[in-house]
Design an enzyme around this catalytic site. Structure first.
Site: not given
Length: 636
Positions: A2, A50-51, A53
């Site tokens: 992130c 946010r990414l 995962i």
């Protein structure tokens, strides 16, 4: 993976403007395209991109602890979060999510700053304690994840994953630091001990900072270090087996993801080893990708295809060509600070290729630093043996004089390029290695600088950082010192910066299993003959992988992920080389002798010298300056 940003007022709990933090977070939206959040309280504001995962549907940030006492923003992955969660649950902790963010909060509430030693992974995070009114900032052991800091004119501490987020704040001081220019010309990047802007710093790898409102800003605390001072004993086959176990553990721990996962594959020892162990642990074909070049001597794609065929991976490849030079402005935008490692371009391209099919990709970065795999390590090892037989009183005058008169023969076969070796042997081990790892030697920098910039720089020399780091290293030998300096300076400043910015630019999470700290701590204790034997670096690692990889892959000459800028600047990019001296932005600074810069370009294009690296450095400096400030404050 992130992006984080935050504001903390050091003196009082004044109201915070969420819109200001939102603008900072918007500047790093590429790091987290899947979600965003901002939280504010008197005197503090935390922001997150946010990414997703792990726990894709849950774990939004900023995240509050179960009791509401602490708030977290976090960039990275904790690979042992499930084991930690069970340990914490057994001691009474309650969890509402399935991710690693909440585990960090629970670990902080139980162990305080000592929680860092229990976290296995890559991270940069901030925790605000509402009761104690403290801000805790931390960065992982090796500096895989970045964290920039700035104290603003209104008494606010600002932090962010990338400099561009701080640049979005109107109170940031954009004054260029001339000493950072010296560092950049020496190394090709601005090391973590400095920033291109005087008002900005970087939290060093393996360090934390606990700030309490109303008290002076403390110094950062080092919470992790690595030592080369001990030597492991045991039979070679036993050490080989232990190493293979650690490699498997490092790779499999980084294969946990709730999204598609793959690997970068160059065809070299390191990435091939990662792919081999991934294939061993996976029940389905590993997704791999590689980049090739239109210059045959630098193209490793055939080796990558061979490994892909051996392990039956789902492999995809793409070619980098001179047309990619048009992306130089995009590269400058990714890094903010000037960054001259030309392999950033193919690294970005391979990240783009990977992102088409996966969200997480494992890389082979770290093994060269850990196991002495660079050619410069072989030279350092050999030169130190020679230094041991010749007194400094003899080496300095003799080799220094020979090095001064020996021509800089870039065109000659490698054994005849003796100038650097002679000058290296004239100094001690640290001085020799500083020269070996540098991009532009001090005497060349001095000729490029204008008299006015010489005065700005004063007596400062970039090499001091390397000399101090090596001479104070917990180490037994020059090779130990060199590897320690690589892990402390080169790795976070160059390699990890390159991978973080290029992967995050496309919303890809890159993981480095060969930088598992347990693996590194094991490697640092190996006797030198298990790191270097004869003309082979990474000796024990290569032998540990003999049952997995072909001999000619393991023991072929190291090639590296090199961009063919030398030939590009003599061909389709020759015009760009000539234009550097007359660049408006670089020329306005008054830092360089324009006539000498023109001569560098002319000599390179004509084939009289190989000046590709310094030309690339100056080009990237020019593009970076145009982004950092329209008129550098150190203009002379």
């Amino acid at each position: 993976m992130c992006g984080i940003a935050g504001l903390f007022h050091l003196n009082d709990a004044r109201p915070m403007d969420p819109a200001r933090l939102e603008r900072m977070c918007d500047a790093i939206a590429h790091r987290g395209p899947d979600g965003q959040g901002v939280w504010t309280a008197p005197g503090v504001a935390l922001g997150h991109r946010r990414l997703s995962i792990i726990d894709v549907a849950g774990s939004p940030q900023p995240m509050a602890s179960a009791d509401g006492r602490a708030m977290l923003v976090f960039n990275g992955e904790i690979y042992n979060f499930r084991e930690l969660r069970e340990e914490l649950r057994a001691s009474g902790a309650r969890f509402r999510t399935d991710g690693d963010s909440e585990v960090i909060l629970a670990a902080w509430e139980k162990w305080g700053p000592d929680c860092l030693s229990r976290l296995h992974g890559m991270f940069a995070f901030a925790i605000y304690d509402l009761e104690a009114r403290t801000l805790f900032l931390a960065r992982d052991r090796l500096g895989v994840k970045p964290l920039f800091l700035a104290t603003l004119s209104d008494g606010t501490l600002a932090f962010a994953s990338e400099l561009k987020a701080l640049l979005a704040h109107p109170l940031l001081d954009r004054t260029i630091d001339p000493l950072a220019v010296e560092d950049y010309l020496a190394w090709g990047y601005v090391p973590d001990t400095r920033s291109m802007l005087k008002g900005v710093s970087k939290l060093a790898a393996g360090h934390s900072l606990l700030v309490e409102r109303g008290k002076p800003m403390p110094a950062a605390r080092q919470w992790w270090d690595i030592s080369f001072a001990e030597r492991r004993k045991g039979k070679e086959q036993d050490l080989e087996a232990e190493l293979l176990h650690l490699l498997r553990q490092a790779v499999t721990s980084r294969m946990v993801a709730d999204v598609p996962l793959g690997a970068f594959l160059s065809g070299g020892v390191d990435s091939s080893s990662v792919v081999a162990l991934m294939a061993e642990a996976s029940g389905q074909p590993v997704k791999t990708c590689s980049i090739g070049f239109d210059v045959a001597a630098l193209d490793e794609s055939a080796y990558a295809r061979r490994i892909a065929e051996q392990f039956r991976t789902d492999h995809r490849a793409r070619l980098v060509s001179p047309d990619d030079f048009q992306a130089v402005d995009a590269l400058a935008a990714m890094f903010d600070e000037p960054f001259a490692d030309a392999s950033a371009l193919p690294t970005w391209r391979v990240c783009q290729l990977a992102r088409e099919t996966v969200t997480v990709a494992l890389s082979g970065d770290g093994a060269d630093e850990a196991f002495a795999g660079y050619r410069r390590h072989l030279f350092q090892h050999g030169e130190d043996r020679l230094r041991a037989f010749l007194p400094a009183a003899l080496r300095g005058p003799v080799f220094g004089a020979l090095g001064a008169i020996y021509p800089k023969a870039d065109w000659a076969p490698r054994p005849l390029r003796a100038k650097t070796t002679l000058l290296s042997l004239a100094g001690d081990s640290a001085e020799g290695y500083a020269r070996a790892i540098g991009v532009t030697p001090p005497e060349h920098r001095a000729r490029l600088y204008s008299p006015d910039f010489q005065r700005l720089r004063g007596d400062y020399r970039a090499e001091w950082l390397m000399l101090e780091t090596m001479r104070n290293a917990p180490a037994r030998s020059g090779l130990d010192q060199a590897q320690y300096a690589d892990l402390k300076i080169w790795l976070p400043g160059d390699i990890l910066t390159k991978v973080d910015r290029t992967s995050m630019a496309v919303g890809l999470e890159a993981r480095e299993p060969l930088l598992d700290h347990r693996l590194l701590e094991f490697a640092a204790t190996l006797p030198e003959n298990l790191r270097i034997r004869g003309q082979q670096g990474k000796w024990l690692m290569k032998h540990a992988m003999r049952g997995h990889l072909p001999e000619d892959i393991l023991f072929r000459q190291k090639q590296g992920f090199v961009t063919p800028i030398e030939s590009w600047f003599r061909g389709p990019l020759a015009g760009a080389a000539h234009d550097i001296a007359d660049s408006t932005t670089l020329g306005q600074t008054g830092w360089f002798d324009a006539g000498r810069v023109r001569a560098l370009a002319q000599d390179h294009v004509a084939g009289r010298a190989n000046n590709a690296r310094i030309l690339w450095q100056l080009l990237m400096l020019d593009r970076s300056l145009s982004r950092l400030s329209q008129a550098p404050a150190t203009k002379v």
